[in-house]
Enzyme design. Structure first.
Site, PDB file in Angstrom:
ATOM      1  N   GLY A   1       0.876  -1.179   0.000  1.00 19.54           N
ATOM      2  CA  GLY A   1       0.000   0.000   0.000  1.00 19.54           C
ATOM      3  C   GLY A   1       0.904   1.217   0.000  1.00 19.54           C
TER       4      GLY A   1
ATOM      5  N   GLY B   1       0.446   4.109   1.154  1.00 20.15           N
ATOM      6  CA  GLY B   1       0.468   4.778   2.459  1.00 20.15           C
ATOM      7  C   GLY B   1       1.400   4.068   3.421  1.00 20.15           C
TER       8      GLY B   1
ATOM      9  N   ASN C   1       5.425  11.346 -10.453  1.00 17.17           N
ATOM     10  CA  ASN C   1       6.252  10.752 -11.510  1.00 17.17           C
ATOM     11  C   ASN C   1       5.836  11.351 -12.853  1.00 17.17           C
ATOM     12  OD1 ASN C   1       3.971   9.366 -12.391  1.00 17.17           O
ATOM     13  ND2 ASN C   1       4.522   7.459 -11.368  1.00 17.17           N
TER      14      ASN C   1
ATOM     15  N   THR D   1       9.874  12.707 -10.286  1.00 15.59           N
ATOM     16  CA  THR D   1      10.763  11.541 -10.402  1.00 15.59           C
ATOM     17  C   THR D   1      10.664  10.973 -11.811  1.00 15.59           C
ATOM     18  OG1 THR D   1       9.066  10.043  -9.555  1.00 15.59           O
ATOM     19  CG2 THR D   1      10.572  10.961  -7.935  1.00 15.59           C
ATOM     20  N   LEU D   2      11.832  10.569 -12.347  1.00 14.28           N
ATOM     21  CA  LEU D   2      11.892  10.146 -13.757  1.00 14.28           C
ATOM     22  C   LEU D   2      12.498   8.763 -13.911  1.00 14.28           C
ATOM     23  CD1 LEU D   2      13.242  13.582 -15.061  1.00 14.28           C
ATOM     24  CD2 LEU D   2      10.896  12.768 -15.229  1.00 14.28           C
ATOM     25  N   GLY D   3      12.354   7.899 -12.926  1.00 16.83           N
ATOM     26  CA  GLY D   3      12.883   6.536 -12.999  1.00 16.83           C
ATOM     27  C   GLY D   3      14.382   6.536 -13.228  1.00 16.83           C
TER      28      GLY D   3
ATOM     29  N   ASP E   1      12.852  -5.836  -8.472  1.00 20.82           N
ATOM     30  CA  ASP E   1      11.431  -5.523  -8.284  1.00 20.82           C
ATOM     31  C   ASP E   1      11.328  -4.024  -7.983  1.00 20.82           C
ATOM     32  OD1 ASP E   1       8.812  -5.264  -7.496  1.00 20.82           O
ATOM     33  OD2 ASP E   1       8.869  -6.813  -5.951  1.00 20.82           O
TER      34      ASP E   1
ATOM     35  N   GLY F   1       9.270   4.195  -5.746  1.00 19.21           N
ATOM     36  CA  GLY F   1       8.759   5.563  -5.633  1.00 19.21           C
ATOM     37  C   GLY F   1       8.393   5.897  -4.188  1.00 19.21           C
ATOM     38  N   ASP F   2       7.827   4.932  -3.472  1.00 22.43           N
ATOM     39  CA  ASP F   2       7.450   5.171  -2.066  1.00 22.43           C
ATOM     40  C   ASP F   2       8.693   5.378  -1.204  1.00 22.43           C
ATOM     41  OD1 ASP F   2       4.793   4.786  -2.800  1.00 22.43           O
ATOM     42  OD2 ASP F   2       4.868   2.637  -2.381  1.00 22.43           O
TER      43      ASP F   2
HETATM   44  O1  RIB Z   1       3.614   1.818  -4.645  1.00 29.01           O
HETATM   45  C1  RIB Z   1       3.563   0.428  -4.503  1.00 29.01           C
HETATM   46  C2  RIB Z   1       2.256   0.025  -3.886  1.00 29.01           C
HETATM   47  O2  RIB Z   1       1.209   0.343  -4.780  1.00 29.01           O
HETATM   48  C3  RIB Z   1       2.123  -1.453  -3.605  1.00 29.01           C
HETATM   49  O3  RIB Z   1       2.627  -1.825  -2.347  1.00 29.01           O
HETATM   50  C4  RIB Z   1       0.643  -1.719  -3.805  1.00 29.01           C
HETATM   51  O4  RIB Z   1      -0.038  -2.076  -2.640  1.00 29.01           O
HETATM   52  C5  RIB Z   1       0.080  -0.429  -4.416  1.00 29.01           C
HETATM   53  O5  RIB Z   1      -0.591   0.310  -3.490  1.00 29.01           O
END
Ligand code: RIB
Length: 301
Positions: A38, A40, A179, A211-213, A237, A242-243
């Site tokens: 998620g 968040g 992004n 952000t541009l990867g 992976d 981004g998070d």
């Molecule tokens: O940004 C990645 C997240 O996007 C994943 O963990 C997935 O749950 C989606 O919310």
């Protein structure tokens, strides 16, 4: 000064396969792994691993105890996370051998946020506190309005960027972290620099983190443009890269670090995250990022 992340918590079902399944196609996955995720939850954990004390608000389902436990294990305050009888939100994530991904999200309990929950939660925060939002929860627009009324500093990662968000008034947002795709949708411009110029005009009081990867990132701090190269990474992976960047970027802003230091630390944290499987579990701790940074400096000397 406190920081609240009002955001989603998901159960990520991650399928490893040869290539992303296209319309009309059926493909057998080679592996299935289940991870906490998620946007968040990932961003709260990234903020905490970067060294901040974070309050998380949101909603998990009856099956969401492990999501709450993970947040708490990482030192995140969960006093304002509700638990409902719905199932927790979940994601179906396809990941290829080259680390590319494709994500489908089912909101589940993330859709159970009520206006009264928002009012109650925000009553524990005051003018000058920071609030971080993504767009995987119900009531995003209401949260934006209430946060503005209370004088909170609003940081928005407009992801996923949907029609409702495109129609929303984002003028109260202090920092947009987005992004290329989100920038194109919000600006109407495909090319990143043109998108940035358009967004500067559309939101003159907003700092813009684009952000541009693999191309790195661009930060407009309201006065100057700070470019940052991406660190090379063996991508396994890219979920939550981004998070991870967002959490480390905001932690640096919160600590008042110089822009270039904020960006290089956030980029390196994201590069480490893409070299590992899973979402929140792939996010490095601050000491790992600092050790990697020191190694790079000594290699370049
Ligand atoms: O940004 C990645 C997240 O996007 C994943 O963990 C997935 O749950 C989606 O919310």
């Amino acid at each position: 000064m406190k920081i609240l992340n009002y955001g989603s918590c998901n159960v990520d079902n991650v399928y490893t396969l040869d290539h992303i399944v296209t319309e009309g196609e059926t493909e057998a996955a080679e592996a299935l792994a289940v991870f906490p995720g998620g946007k968040g939850l990932n961003q709260s954990i990234a903020l905490a691993k970067a060294g901040l004390s974070v309050f998380h608000a949101g909603c998990v389902g009856a099956d969401g105890d492990f999501l709450l436990e993970l947040l708490r294990e990482n030192g995140v305050n969960t006093d304002w996370v509700k638990q409902s009888s719905e199932k927790s939100g979940h994601a179906v994530i396809q990941v290829t051998k080259h680390g590319e991904n494709c994500i489908l999200v089912y909101p589940g309990a993330n859709g159970e946020i009520r206006e009264e929950d928002v009012t109650e939660t925000l009553s524990h925060f005051e003018a000058g506190d920071w609030i971080l939002l993504q767009n995987e929860l119900a009531k995003t627009e209401f949260i934006l309005k209430e946060a503005e009324k209370r004088g909170l500093r609003i940081l928005l990662n407009p992801s996923p960027c949907n029609e409702a968000l495109l129609a929303a008034d984002l003028s109260s947002v202090s920092v947009l972290i987005l992004n290329e795709t989100e920038a194109a949708l919000l600006s109407g411009e495909k090319e990143p620099l043109a998108a940035l110029e358009r967004l500067k005009k559309k939101y003159p009081r907003t700092q813009l983190m684009l952000t541009l990867g693999e191309e790195g990132s661009l930060f407009w701090d309201g006065k100057s443009l700070h470019p940052q190269k991406a660190y090379p990474a063996e991508a396994v992976d890219t979920t939550a890269a981004g998070d991870t960047f967002t959490g480390y970027f905001i932690a640096g802003l919160f600590e008042g670090l110089p822009p270039q230091e904020i960006l290089s630390r956030a980029s390196l944290a994201a590069a480490i995250a893409v070299s590992r499987r899973g979402a929140s579990v792939s996010i490095p701790r601050r000491d790992e990022v600092e050790a990697a940074m020191a190694r790079r400096h000594s290699e370049n000397e």
